[in-house]
Design a protein around this motif. Structure first.
Motif, short mmCIF file in Angstrom:
data_model
loop_
_atom_site.label_atom_id
_atom_site.label_comp_id
_atom_site.label_asym_id
_atom_site.label_seq_id
_atom_site.Cartn_x
_atom_site.Cartn_y
_atom_site.Cartn_z
N PHE A 34 0.80 -1.22 0.00
CA PHE A 34 0.00 0.00 0.00
C PHE A 34 0.84 1.28 0.00
O PHE A 34 0.53 2.20 -0.76
N PRO A 35 1.91 1.38 0.80
CA PRO A 35 2.74 2.59 0.69
C PRO A 35 3.43 2.72 -0.66
O PRO A 35 3.56 3.83 -1.19
N VAL A 36 3.87 1.61 -1.23
CA VAL A 36 4.51 1.66 -2.55
C VAL A 36 3.51 2.13 -3.59
O VAL A 36 3.82 2.98 -4.44
N GLN A 37 2.30 1.60 -3.53
CA GLN A 37 1.28 2.00 -4.49
C GLN A 37 0.94 3.48 -4.33
O GLN A 37 0.82 4.21 -5.32
N ALA A 38 0.79 3.94 -3.11
CA ALA A 38 0.40 5.33 -2.88
C ALA A 38 1.50 6.30 -3.31
O ALA A 38 1.24 7.25 -4.06
N SER A 39 2.72 6.07 -2.87
CA SER A 39 3.80 7.00 -3.21
C SER A 39 4.18 6.87 -4.69
O SER A 39 4.48 7.87 -5.35
N GLY A 40 4.15 5.66 -5.22
CA GLY A 40 4.44 5.48 -6.64
C GLY A 40 3.41 6.17 -7.52
O GLY A 40 3.76 6.82 -8.51
N GLY A 41 2.15 6.04 -7.17
CA GLY A 41 1.10 6.72 -7.92
C GLY A 41 1.24 8.23 -7.85
O GLY A 41 1.04 8.94 -8.85
N LEU A 42 1.60 8.74 -6.69
CA LEU A 42 1.79 10.18 -6.53
C LEU A 42 2.94 10.68 -7.40
O LEU A 42 2.80 11.69 -8.11
N VAL A 43 4.04 9.98 -7.39
CA VAL A 43 5.20 10.39 -8.20
C VAL A 43 4.86 10.29 -9.69
O VAL A 43 5.15 11.22 -10.46
N LEU A 44 4.23 9.20 -10.11
CA LEU A 44 3.90 9.05 -11.54
C LEU A 44 2.89 10.10 -12.01
O LEU A 44 3.01 10.63 -13.11
N ASN A 45 1.88 10.40 -11.18
CA ASN A 45 0.91 11.43 -11.56
C ASN A 45 1.56 12.79 -11.67
O ASN A 45 1.25 13.57 -12.58
N THR A 46 2.48 13.09 -10.78
CA THR A 46 3.15 14.38 -10.82
C THR A 46 4.07 14.46 -12.04
O THR A 46 4.11 15.50 -12.73
N LEU A 47 4.79 13.39 -12.34
CA LEU A 47 5.62 13.38 -13.54
C LEU A 47 4.78 13.50 -14.81
O LEU A 47 5.16 14.18 -15.76
N PHE A 48 3.62 12.88 -14.82
CA PHE A 48 2.70 13.00 -15.95
C PHE A 48 2.29 14.46 -16.14
O PHE A 48 2.27 14.97 -17.26
N ARG A 59 9.81 24.46 -5.09
CA ARG A 59 10.87 23.59 -4.54
C ARG A 59 10.32 22.57 -3.55
O ARG A 59 10.75 21.42 -3.53
N ARG A 60 9.35 22.96 -2.74
CA ARG A 60 8.80 22.05 -1.74
C ARG A 60 8.17 20.82 -2.40
O ARG A 60 8.34 19.69 -1.93
N THR A 61 7.48 21.01 -3.50
CA THR A 61 6.88 19.89 -4.23
C THR A 61 7.95 18.97 -4.79
O THR A 61 7.84 17.74 -4.71
N LEU A 62 8.99 19.55 -5.36
CA LEU A 62 10.06 18.75 -5.93
C LEU A 62 10.80 17.96 -4.84
O LEU A 62 11.15 16.79 -5.05
N VAL A 63 10.99 18.58 -3.68
CA VAL A 63 11.63 17.87 -2.56
C VAL A 63 10.74 16.71 -2.11
O VAL A 63 11.22 15.60 -1.85
N GLY A 64 9.44 16.95 -2.03
CA GLY A 64 8.51 15.89 -1.65
C GLY A 64 8.52 14.73 -2.62
O GLY A 64 8.49 13.56 -2.23
N MET A 65 8.58 15.04 -3.91
CA MET A 65 8.66 13.98 -4.92
C MET A 65 9.97 13.21 -4.77
O MET A 65 9.99 11.98 -4.90
N GLY A 66 11.04 13.92 -4.49
CA GLY A 66 12.33 13.24 -4.30
C GLY A 66 12.31 12.31 -3.10
O GLY A 66 12.80 11.19 -3.17
N VAL A 67 11.72 12.78 -2.01
CA VAL A 67 11.62 11.94 -0.81
C VAL A 67 10.77 10.71 -1.09
O VAL A 67 11.11 9.58 -0.68
N ALA A 68 9.66 10.89 -1.80
CA ALA A 68 8.81 9.75 -2.14
C ALA A 68 9.55 8.76 -3.04
O ALA A 68 9.45 7.55 -2.86
#
Length: 78
Positions: A34-48, A59-68
Motif C-alpha cells: 500500500f505505501p509503494v502503491q500510494a507514493s508510486g502513484g503520486l510520483v507518476l501522476n506528478t511526472l505526468f 521547490r517544496r513539491t520537488l523535494v517531496g517527490m524526491g523523498v517519495a
C-alpha cells in the motif's frame, strides 16, 4: 459514443490497477504494497503533469517527490 469509449478506457485502466494490486498482495505483505502503491502513484501522476501539461512546481513539491522516490527505492531494497 465518444463518452462511452472514454468510460471503457477508464474501466480497463482501473481493472489493470486492481489486478496488479491483487498480484502484488499475493507476493508481498500489505504493509509494503500500500505505501509503494500510494507514493508510486503520486510520483507518476506528478511526472505526468510535468510532461503532458508542462506544470511547474515549487521547490517544496520537488523535494517531496524526491523523498517519495527515495522511499520507493528504499522500501524495495532487500
Amino acid at each position: 459514443m465518444v463518452r462511452a469509449w472514454d468510460g471503457v478506457k477508464m474501466g480497463v485502466v482501473n481493472l489493470a490497477g486492481i489486478l496488479t494490486q491483487l498480484i502484488a498482495l499475493e507476493q508481498v505483505v500489505g504493509v509494503v504494497v500500500f505505501p509503494v502503491q500510494a507514493s508510486g502513484g503520486l510520483v507518476l501522476n506528478t511526472l505526468f503533469a510535468v510532461v503532458v501539461w508542462h506544470e511547474r512546481f515549487v521547490r517544496r513539491t520537488l523535494v517531496g517527490m524526491g523523498v517519495a522516490a527515495v522511499g520507493l527505492v528504499l522500501i524495495n531494497l532487500k
